[in-house]
Design an enzyme around this catalytic site. Sequence first.
Site, PDB file in Angstrom:
ATOM      1  N   SER A  41     153.013  13.728  27.001  1.00 51.42           N
ATOM      2  CA  SER A  41     154.066  13.104  27.798  1.00 51.42           C
ATOM      3  C   SER A  41     155.162  12.573  26.894  1.00 51.42           C
ATOM      4  O   SER A  41     154.928  12.273  25.715  1.00 51.42           O
ATOM      5  CB  SER A  41     153.484  11.944  28.621  1.00 51.42           C
ATOM      6  OG  SER A  41     154.493  11.134  29.176  1.00 51.42           O
ATOM      7  N   TYR A  99     147.958   4.431  29.321  1.00 53.50           N
ATOM      8  CA  TYR A  99     148.346   5.823  29.529  1.00 53.50           C
ATOM      9  C   TYR A  99     149.156   6.351  28.341  1.00 53.50           C
ATOM     10  O   TYR A  99     148.864   7.423  27.805  1.00 53.50           O
ATOM     11  CB  TYR A  99     149.163   5.930  30.816  1.00 53.50           C
ATOM     12  CG  TYR A  99     149.763   7.290  31.086  1.00 53.50           C
ATOM     13  CD1 TYR A  99     149.019   8.298  31.700  1.00 53.50           C
ATOM     14  CD2 TYR A  99     151.093   7.571  30.747  1.00 53.50           C
ATOM     15  CE1 TYR A  99     149.569   9.544  31.954  1.00 53.50           C
ATOM     16  CE2 TYR A  99     151.649   8.812  31.001  1.00 53.50           C
ATOM     17  CZ  TYR A  99     150.888   9.793  31.607  1.00 53.50           C
ATOM     18  OH  TYR A  99     151.444  11.027  31.854  1.00 53.50           O
TER      19      TYR A  99
END
Length: 290
Positions: free
Chosen positions: A180, A193
């Site tokens: 990401s 995350y």
Amino acid sequence: MADEKKLDTQAPKENYFQPDKSDDMSPKPLNENPDYQAAGKLKDKVAIITGADSGIGAAVAIAFAKEGAKLALVDIENHKDAAEVKQRVKELNGSVLWFTGDVGDDDFVKEVVDKTVAEYGGIDILVNNAAEQLSKESITDISVEQLHRTFRTNIFSMFYFAKAALPYFNEGGTIINSTSVTAYQGNPSLLDYSSTKGAIVSFTRSLAQNTEFLDKKLRVNAVAPGPIWTPLIPATTGTTDKEKFGASVPMKRAGEAYELAPAYVYLASSDSSYVTGQVLHVNGGTVING
């Protein structure tokens, strides 16, 4: 053409944080580009894709099916979205195994790999895409359970799948990990995350240099999406405004899942035969320099 085979190891409710459903979103996310021109780049290749019920995983599954791959798809709970993906893949390819369970469970991962190999005879492509996130404004709000769960799903699962699949990879196979933009930029409300996504970058680069994988001519790469409009976003962040969600990138919009799929096709195919240990950034124009 082979019938779809349901291999169902249902994860208990308490083992995940939130269901995410496309029908709950407005506008509805788009998993398929109707103008995509397939070229048989993955004909008869065997691909395992995790997190395949919606979002990026669903888009990759559909693109891979168009390119002729035989699929083993993994989800955790999302029955309606999974049924839609399953039906579309069958329309395109007709050869799909479907597994429902927890990728953070090593035994379940072994089951997926073993039954995929039993059905198809080997593995050519592994797409480690399953992930979860839960937005918290303070580090003190992140419970031990959430921290452990996020790491189990997002990064431990990649270790489990790579380890279990290694003996069965055909020479010249590929592993593609979904990381990401948060691995490079960070995100103050997604501490756990973002940390897992940074770990995925290091895992990808390290695995690409591992002798066992190099000996089998396996390539390992990653894709780092920016803001992509998927069911995970409203389900985990409370963000329901698509325009606002994508406004921070230079292109001033959120991406659709299908816009990522060609990057996975490229990394899965022989087109990327001299590419390993790399991260492709599909993020609407944000310059990462990483």
